[in-house]
Write a protein that holds these residues in place. Structure first.
Motif, PDB file in Angstrom:
ATOM      1  N   UNK A 263      66.838  47.302 -93.182  1.00  7.09           N
ATOM      2  CA  UNK A 263      68.068  48.075 -93.339  1.00  7.09           C
ATOM      3  C   UNK A 263      67.958  49.038 -94.515  1.00  7.09           C
ATOM      4  N   UNK A 264      67.360  48.572 -95.618  1.00 10.56           N
ATOM      5  CA  UNK A 264      67.189  49.446 -96.789  1.00 10.56           C
ATOM      6  C   UNK A 264      66.304  50.644 -96.445  1.00 10.56           C
ATOM      7  N   UNK A 265      65.269  50.416 -95.655  1.00 11.86           N
ATOM      8  CA  UNK A 265      64.390  51.519 -95.253  1.00 11.86           C
ATOM      9  C   UNK A 265      65.123  52.491 -94.329  1.00 11.86           C
ATOM     10  N   UNK A 266      65.919  51.944 -93.405  1.00 10.36           N
ATOM     11  CA  UNK A 266      66.685  52.830 -92.521  1.00 10.36           C
ATOM     12  C   UNK A 266      67.672  53.668 -93.330  1.00 10.36           C
ATOM     13  N   UNK A 267      68.307  53.037 -94.313  1.00  7.65           N
ATOM     14  CA  UNK A 267      69.235  53.768 -95.167  1.00  7.65           C
ATOM     15  C   UNK A 267      68.527  54.887 -95.930  1.00  7.65           C
ATOM     16  N   UNK A 268      67.231  54.687 -96.177  1.00  5.31           N
ATOM     17  CA  UNK A 268      66.451  55.691 -96.906  1.00  5.31           C
ATOM     18  C   UNK A 268      65.818  56.717 -95.965  1.00  5.31           C
ATOM     19  N   UNK A 269      66.142  56.624 -94.653  1.00  7.84           N
ATOM     20  CA  UNK A 269      65.669  57.635 -93.711  1.00  7.84           C
ATOM     21  C   UNK A 269      64.401  57.298 -92.967  1.00  7.84           C
ATOM     22  N   UNK A 287      61.783  45.329 -79.355  1.00  9.03           N
ATOM     23  CA  UNK A 287      61.436  45.951 -80.640  1.00  9.03           C
ATOM     24  C   UNK A 287      59.937  46.197 -80.750  1.00  9.03           C
ATOM     25  N   UNK A 288      59.146  45.282 -80.212  1.00 12.53           N
ATOM     26  CA  UNK A 288      57.705  45.491 -80.218  1.00 12.53           C
ATOM     27  C   UNK A 288      57.335  46.711 -79.381  1.00 12.53           C
ATOM     28  N   UNK A 289      57.970  46.880 -78.222  1.00 16.36           N
ATOM     29  CA  UNK A 289      57.718  48.051 -77.386  1.00 16.36           C
ATOM     30  C   UNK A 289      58.026  49.337 -78.144  1.00 16.36           C
ATOM     31  N   UNK A 290      59.136  49.325 -78.888  1.00 13.87           N
ATOM     32  CA  UNK A 290      59.485  50.507 -79.687  1.00 13.87           C
ATOM     33  C   UNK A 290      58.403  50.821 -80.700  1.00 13.87           C
ATOM     34  N   UNK A 291      57.945  49.786 -81.410  1.00 11.54           N
ATOM     35  CA  UNK A 291      56.931  49.995 -82.447  1.00 11.54           C
ATOM     36  C   UNK A 291      55.655  50.555 -81.841  1.00 11.54           C
ATOM     37  N   UNK A 292      55.263  50.025 -80.681  1.00 11.98           N
ATOM     38  CA  UNK A 292      54.026  50.479 -80.053  1.00 11.98           C
ATOM     39  C   UNK A 292      54.157  51.887 -79.496  1.00 11.98           C
ATOM     40  N   UNK A 293      55.353  52.263 -79.063  1.00 11.62           N
ATOM     41  CA  UNK A 293      55.527  53.540 -78.369  1.00 11.62           C
ATOM     42  C   UNK A 293      55.868  54.703 -79.288  1.00 11.62           C
ATOM     43  N   UNK A 294      56.563  54.423 -80.400  1.00 11.03           N
ATOM     44  CA  UNK A 294      57.078  55.504 -81.237  1.00 11.03           C
ATOM     45  C   UNK A 294      56.132  55.814 -82.393  1.00 11.03           C
ATOM     46  N   UNK A 295      55.983  57.092 -82.687  1.00 11.32           N
ATOM     47  CA  UNK A 295      55.134  57.516 -83.792  1.00 11.32           C
ATOM     48  C   UNK A 295      55.873  57.362 -85.124  1.00 11.32           C
ATOM     49  N   UNK A 296      55.142  57.044 -86.176  1.00 11.56           N
ATOM     50  CA  UNK A 296      55.719  57.002 -87.510  1.00 11.56           C
ATOM     51  C   UNK A 296      56.705  55.872 -87.725  1.00 11.56           C
ATOM     52  N   UNK A 297      56.605  54.807 -86.912  1.00 10.73           N
ATOM     53  CA  UNK A 297      57.545  53.684 -87.022  1.00 10.73           C
ATOM     54  C   UNK A 297      57.016  52.640 -88.000  1.00 10.73           C
ATOM     55  N   UNK A 298      57.920  51.995 -88.740  1.00 15.74           N
ATOM     56  CA  UNK A 298      57.550  50.932 -89.669  1.00 15.74           C
ATOM     57  C   UNK A 298      58.151  49.622 -89.174  1.00 15.74           C
ATOM     58  N   UNK A 299      57.295  48.637 -88.933  1.00 14.85           N
ATOM     59  CA  UNK A 299      57.752  47.312 -88.519  1.00 14.85           C
ATOM     60  C   UNK A 299      57.866  46.433 -89.761  1.00 14.85           C
ATOM     61  N   UNK A 300      59.043  45.846 -89.972  1.00 14.01           N
ATOM     62  CA  UNK A 300      59.277  44.937 -91.092  1.00 14.01           C
ATOM     63  C   UNK A 300      59.352  43.539 -90.509  1.00 14.01           C
TER      64      UNK A 300
END
Length: 621
Positions: A263-269, A287-300
C-alpha cells in the motif's frame, strides 16, 4: 542368425539432445554442466543436479523426457510452478500437462487418454498427488521415461524449505524400478545434498554441482538504523523509486508487512501487488497473473511467493526483512536476472531481525539437532550481511566452492568497509552482560558500559564494568553489540516483547575472553541506500542506449507480444523473452529463414509466430 540381425533401438545421444535444444528452444548448445546432467539421464542413470537459479534445470529433464521412450513424470511442489512450466512447454510445441486441484474431471480424462496413447511427453504432479493410490496405479500402466523431482531441497530437514510430503518420494525407487530419476535444485549445501540422496534413495547416483556464481547479480546490504517499521518502509520506497519502471520483488517477513508495504508503494506511485498465503487461492493466482503480464510491476510477498516463477525480467529483489538462511537468501535473490541480464539484490537487516528469526525457529516443532542447525544457518546469513567479505564469494564458499574469488561488483567489493579489532570491546560488553545477570535489554547494557544509567544504584555502580566504556563513542558500542548478536555471542531473549540480552554459546564466549577468537567490526555502518551505478555491459545497456529506430522496433514487438499473451491468457515471456525481442529488433530479420537463426526463437515458435513478428517489424519501419 535372425536374432543377431535385429538390433535394439538406438539410445538417444547428446547430439540428439543438442538438436532438440536448437529445434525447440532455439539454442545451439547447452550451458554450464547441463550436458553432463542430460547425458546421465539419457544413459538411464540416476542423478542429483545442483544448478544455479536461471541455469536451466528444467531443460535437463525435459529434453530426456522428449527423447526417451515413455512418459516423463515431474514432481513439483507448487501449482504455480507446474502451470508456468506447462504453459511454457506448450508454447514451444512440447506435449505437456499437469494434474492438480485446478484441473477439471473432463481435462483429467483427456490427459490420461493422451498419456495412454503415447501422445504426452511430460506430466507434472504434486507430491501430495502421488500419495493417492489411484494415481500410482494409473502410472503403473504406463511406460515412464524418467522421474524428475524438482526443487529437491524440499526433501531435506536440513534445508530451508522442508516439506514433509517430499520425504515419501524415496518409495518411487521401489514403485518404479529401472526408471531413471533426476533430482534438481538450486540451493543445497553438502549436508543437504547428502540428505537428498539418502531420502530419495538415489544410491549410486552421480551428484553434479555447478558453480553457484551469478555474475549478473549485484548484491548489497543495508544495516537498519533502528527497528522502526516506518523507517524500513521508507527505505524500501526510496529503493524502489530509484528503480522506477522496472519489475521487482520485495520480500517481507509477515502477511501484514506485505499489505502495508504494498500500500505504501502504491501511495508513492508504484504498481505494487501484495501476495501471501493468507489470501484466497484464486486471488493469489489473479495477482500472480498480473505480475507476470504487466511491465514494471513490483510484487510484495512473503516466501510463499516465488519458487520457480520464471519471470525473466525481474531487475531487483529487495528483502525488507532478511530470510532465515543463506540457502533461502540465494534462492530468493535468484528471482532477479533469470534472463542473464544485470539485476540487483538488496537486503535490509538489523539485530531485531535475527532476534525475530530465532524466536520463530524456537516456536517450530523440530528435533533439537535440526533446530541447532537452523540457528547456525541463520547466524551464518547475518554474519555474511554484516561482514566484510565479498558477498557472492561468501555464499559460494558456504556452498563448498573453496576457490571462489571476489566478484568485484557487490557493495563490499566496490567500497570495502573499514574494520577495527574490537576484541577488547567485545570482552567488556560480554562481561557487562554477565555482571548484570543477563537481566536487562540492550539500551540498559549500553548505558551501563558508558556510565549513563539514570539513578544508578550502588550495586550497579560497584560493578567492575560500570562506565568501563565511557571513552568509546556510543554508536561504536551499538555496532559492537549488534555484531556480537550476529555472531551468536550475545542473544536476545524475547521476554514478552521486552528483549533481554544474555550470553550466547559458552564455548564461543570463553574463546573471546581468552583472546582465542578475534572480533572485527565495521568502523562505520554500511550505507548503500543509493548504490553507485554499476558498469553495464549486457543487453540492459543496449536497452538504455539503443538507437531510436531499434527502440521503436523493440517497443512494437513488445506490444505485439502483449496482445498475443492476452489472447492466450499466458504470461508474455512464455511467448518470447525481452532478450529475444531485443535480438530481433537489433537484427531486423527480413524473412523467416533469418528469424529462425536468432537465439530463443525455435522451430515451434517460428511456425506459430514468425509471420506475426515479421508483420510487426514492417509496421515499425
Amino acid at each position: 542368425m535372425l536374432a543377431d540381425s535385429v538390433s535394439a533401438p538406438t539410445a538417444p545421444t547428446l547430439a540428439d539432445a543438442r538438436a532438440t535444444l536448437e529445434r525447440v528452444w532455439g539454442h545451439t548448445d547447452f550451458r554450464g554442466l547441463q550436458s553432463e546432467v542430460v547425458g546421465e539421464i539419457l544413459a538411464g542413470r540416476d542423478v542429483l543436479a545442483v544448478l544455479p537459479t536461471g541455469g536451466g534445470k528444467s531443460v535437463c529433464y525435459q529434453i530426456p523426457a522428449m527423447l526417451r521412450p515413455g512418459l516423463g513424470l515431474v514432481v513439483s511442489p507448487l501449482i504455480a510452478l507446474m502451470t508456468d512450466q506447462v504453459e511454457a512447454l506448450k508454447q514451444q510445441g512440447v506435449s505437456a500437462a499437469r494434474l492438480d486441484s485446478g484441473v477439471s474431471m473432463d481435462d483429467r480424462s483427456a490427459i490420461w487418454r493422451a498419456a495412454r496413447a503415447g501422445e504426452l511427453d511430460l506430466l507434472y504432479v504434486s507430491p501430495e498427488g502421488l500419495a493417492q493410490p489411484h494415481l500410482i496405479d494409473r502410472l503403473h500402466d504406463l511406460p515412464l521415461s524418467l522421474i524428475a523431482i524438482d526443487e529437491a531441497h524440499c526433501v531435506s530437514q536440513w534445508g530451508h524449505d522442508f516439506r514433509p510430503d517430499y520425504r515419501t518420494l524415496g518409495r518411487l525407487a521401489e514403485l518404479f524400478p529401472g526408471v531413471p530419476r533426476i533430482a534438481v535444485t538450486a540451493t543445497a549445501d553438502a549436508r543437504t545434498r547428502e540428505d537428498i540422496v539418502r531420502s530419495l534413495r538415489l544410491d549410486g547416483a552421480r551428484v553434479i554441482v555447478d558453480s553457484f556464481a551469478r555474475p549478473n547479480l549485484q548484491l548489497s546490504a543495508i544495516r537498519k538504523e533502528n527497528a522502526s517499521r516506518a523507517r524500513t518502509d521508507a527505505a524500501v520506497i526510496d529503493l524502489v523509486r530509484q528503480r522506477r519502471g522496472k519489475s521487482g520483488v520485495v520480500y517481507c517477513g509477515s502477511r501484514d508487512g506485505c499489505e502495508r508495504v504494498a500500500q505504501a508503494l502504491r501511495d508513492a506511485g508504484t504498481n505494487a501487488i501484495a501476495y501471501h498465503a493468507g489470501m484466497d487461492a484464486r486471488e493469489r493466482d489473479k495477482r500472480l497473473e498480473r505480475f507476470l503480464a504487466e511491465d514494471g510491476t513490483v510484487m510484495v510477498a512473503t516466501i510463499a511467493f516465488g519458487m520457480g516463477v520464471d519471470k525473466a525480467d525481474v531487475r531487483f529483489v529487495i528483502h525488507a526483512d532478511p530470510p532465515g538462511s543463506l540457502e533461502a537468501y540465494w534462492q530468493e535473490i535468484g528471482r532477479g536476472g533469470r534472463d542473464g541480464e544485470p539485476a540487483e539484490g538488496i537486503t535490509l537487516y538489523g539485530p531485531s531481525d535475527i532476534a525475530w528469526t530465532l524466536k520463530r525457529l524456537d516456536g517450530r516443532p523440530m528435533a533439537e539437532e535440526v533446530k541447532a542447525v537452523q540457528v547456525r544457518k541463520a547466524r551464518q546469513l547475518f554474519a555474511m550481511l554484516d561482514g566484510a567479505i565479498c558477498r557472492p564469494q561468501a555464499v559460494r564458499r558456504y556452498f563448498g566452492e573453496a576457490d571462489a574469488q571476489p566478484c568485484g561488483v557487490c557493495d563490499l567489493c566496490q567500497d570495502p568497509p573499514a574494520m577495527f579489532d574490537a576484541t577488547v570491546l567485545a570482552q567488556k560488553a560480554l562481561a557487562a552482560v554477565q555482571r548484570l545477570g543477563e537481566r536487562f535489554g540492550k539500551t540498559r547494557v549500553l548505558d551501563h558500559l558508558t556510565g549513563r544509567t539514570r539513578d544508578v544504584q550502588p550495586w550497579e555502580a560497584g560493578l567492575s564494568t560500570w562506565g568501563i566504556g565511557k571513552d568509546t563513542a556510543l554508536h561504536t558500542w551499538r555496532d559492537v553489540i549488534d555484531h556480537l548478536m550476529f555472531e551468536g555471542l550475545l542473544v536476545e531473549d524475547p521476554n514478552d516483547n521486552k528483549p533481554l540480552v544474555r550470553l550466547g554459546d559458552p564455548e564461543a564466549v570463553r574463546a573471546v575472553y581468552r583472546n582465542e577468537r578475534v572480533i572485527e567490526v565495521r568502523l562505520t555502518p554500511a550505507r548503500v541506500a543509493a548504490p553507485r551505478e554499476r558498469v553495464r555491459n549486457g543487453r540492459n545497456a543496449a536497452l538504455e542506449n539503443m538507437d531510436a529506430d531499434v527502440r521503436a522496433r523493440f517497443e512494437t514487438l513488445r506490444n505485439w507480444r502483449r496482445e498475443r499473451a492476452a489472447e492466450q491468457r499466458v504470461p508474455p515471456y512464455v511467448i518470447f523473452q525481452d532478450k529475444t525481442l531485443l535480438e530481433i529488433a537489433l537484427a531486423e530479420p527480413g524473412d523467416l529463414h533469418a528469424l529462425e537463426h536468432i537465439p530463443g526463437v525455435g522451430q515451434s515458435k517460428l511456425e506459430r509466430y514468425g509471420k506475426g513478428v515479421l508483420a510487426a517489424l514492417s509496421a515499425a519501419a
